[in-house]
Structures are given as C-alpha cells and as structure tokens.
Design a protein around this motif. Structure first.
Motif, PDB file in Angstrom:
ATOM      1  N   SER A 101     -45.767 -56.836  42.734  1.00 34.62           N
ATOM      2  CA  SER A 101     -47.211 -56.636  42.543  1.00 34.62           C
ATOM      3  C   SER A 101     -47.714 -57.445  41.362  1.00 34.62           C
ATOM      4  O   SER A 101     -48.796 -58.038  41.415  1.00 34.62           O
ATOM      5  CB  SER A 101     -47.521 -55.156  42.316  1.00 34.62           C
ATOM      6  N   VAL A 104     -47.845 -61.126  42.481  1.00 35.21           N
ATOM      7  CA  VAL A 104     -48.992 -61.385  43.351  1.00 35.21           C
ATOM      8  C   VAL A 104     -50.293 -61.356  42.552  1.00 35.21           C
ATOM      9  O   VAL A 104     -51.168 -62.200  42.732  1.00 35.21           O
ATOM     10  CB  VAL A 104     -49.032 -60.365  44.516  1.00 35.21           C
ATOM     11  N   ALA A 105     -50.412 -60.399  41.634  1.00 32.61           N
ATOM     12  CA  ALA A 105     -51.614 -60.332  40.800  1.00 32.61           C
ATOM     13  C   ALA A 105     -51.749 -61.580  39.940  1.00 32.61           C
ATOM     14  O   ALA A 105     -52.854 -62.102  39.758  1.00 32.61           O
ATOM     15  CB  ALA A 105     -51.576 -59.085  39.925  1.00 32.61           C
ATOM     16  N   ARG A 106     -50.650 -62.064  39.409  1.00 37.30           N
ATOM     17  CA  ARG A 106     -50.685 -63.277  38.583  1.00 37.30           C
ATOM     18  C   ARG A 106     -51.089 -64.485  39.431  1.00 37.30           C
ATOM     19  O   ARG A 106     -51.892 -65.316  38.997  1.00 37.30           O
ATOM     20  CB  ARG A 106     -49.338 -63.523  37.947  1.00 37.30           C
ATOM     21  N   LEU A 107     -50.552 -64.576  40.642  1.00 36.23           N
ATOM     22  CA  LEU A 107     -50.886 -65.718  41.491  1.00 36.23           C
ATOM     23  C   LEU A 107     -52.336 -65.680  41.964  1.00 36.23           C
ATOM     24  O   LEU A 107     -52.970 -66.723  42.115  1.00 36.23           O
ATOM     25  CB  LEU A 107     -49.947 -65.765  42.700  1.00 36.23           C
ATOM     26  N   LEU A 108     -52.842 -64.484  42.219  1.00 34.12           N
ATOM     27  CA  LEU A 108     -54.206 -64.371  42.731  1.00 34.12           C
ATOM     28  C   LEU A 108     -55.268 -64.431  41.645  1.00 34.12           C
ATOM     29  O   LEU A 108     -56.438 -64.640  41.946  1.00 34.12           O
ATOM     30  CB  LEU A 108     -54.363 -63.078  43.525  1.00 34.12           C
ATOM     31  N   SER A 109     -54.895 -64.221  40.412  1.00 30.24           N
ATOM     32  CA  SER A 109     -55.884 -64.211  39.338  1.00 30.24           C
ATOM     33  C   SER A 109     -55.713 -65.422  38.431  1.00 30.24           C
ATOM     34  O   SER A 109     -55.654 -65.304  37.222  1.00 30.24           O
ATOM     35  CB  SER A 109     -55.772 -62.935  38.518  1.00 30.24           C
ATOM     36  N   LYS A 110     -55.651 -66.585  39.030  1.00 30.60           N
ATOM     37  CA  LYS A 110     -55.552 -67.807  38.242  1.00 30.60           C
ATOM     38  C   LYS A 110     -56.870 -68.014  37.506  1.00 30.60           C
ATOM     39  O   LYS A 110     -57.917 -68.166  38.127  1.00 30.60           O
ATOM     40  CB  LYS A 110     -55.243 -68.996  39.132  1.00 30.60           C
ATOM     41  N   LYS A 111     -56.783 -67.995  36.208  1.00 24.34           N
ATOM     42  CA  LYS A 111     -57.982 -68.160  35.384  1.00 24.34           C
ATOM     43  C   LYS A 111     -58.117 -69.615  34.978  1.00 24.34           C
ATOM     44  O   LYS A 111     -57.144 -70.338  34.834  1.00 24.34           O
ATOM     45  CB  LYS A 111     -57.903 -67.276  34.150  1.00 24.34           C
TER      46      LYS A 111
END
Length: 115
Positions: A101, A104-111
């Motif tokens: 999780s 996935v959160a890191r990959l989806l929240s590319k800042k």
C-alpha cells in the motif's frame, strides 16, 4: 430504491454467470462487485438509488460477520492446533499489505519538485 437493488442483483447475477462459465476459481459475487465498480467508473458516478441501497446495506454489515464467528468457534480445535502458522501468516500478510500500500501510494502521488 428498487432500481438500486436491481442494479446490485444484476451485477451479482452477471458475476455468477461469469464465474460459472468463464472463471470458476473466482467467486461470483467478487466478479459482480468488480463489474459493478467498472460500470460505475465508466458512468463516472453513483446514482441516488444505488447510493441509498448501499447506505442501507452498510448499516447492517455487522450481521454478515455472525456466520463467520460461528465458523471460527466450530473449528476452534483446528485453529488451536495450527495457531503458530495462522499467526505468522496473518503477521506476514499485514506487513506485505502495508508495504505494498505504501509503494502504491508513493507511485500514485508523484509530486512536482519544488523550485
């Protein structure tokens, strides 16, 4: 409200048919839920009838755990015999779930980089 209930039952029935004829290893209600989610994504929203039925079901969700609790009590001797295996599997699955999780959160929240 009846239209929302018909939608839920329709997608569960479709899931059962897919499970029966195409994917016998997956439960029909799970397939139906995935089909319902895909349908809602395509429609870009939930209609009021379906939301009302979903809210009504979620109020009584705790009742669905009663049969599972009875099953746990029924198989208590087997659970005691395999307690260490069950505990290690639970701990391992929790660790893997948290790690995946987070990934996935890191990959989806590319800042965007700050300048």
């Amino acid at each position: 409200m009846i239209f929302g209930l018909v939608q839920i039952l329709l997608f569960q029935s479709l899931g059962e048919l897919v499970s029966k004829f195409l994917l016998p290893t997956l439960p029909g209600p799970v397939i139906g839920l995935v089909l319902l989610v895909l349908w809602l994504v395509l429609r870009k929203g939930i209609n009021a009838d379906l939301a009302m039925v979903g809210d009504g079901f979620s109020q009584y969700l705790g009742l669905l755990f009663v049969p599972a609790a009875v099953g746990v009590v029924l198989f208590l001797p087997q659970l005691k015999a395999n307690a260490w295996a069950i505990i290690s599997a639970l701990i391992g699955s929790v660790i893997l779930t948290i790690a995946s999780s987070a990934l996935v959160a890191r990959l989806l929240s590319k800042k965007e980089p700050h300048e």
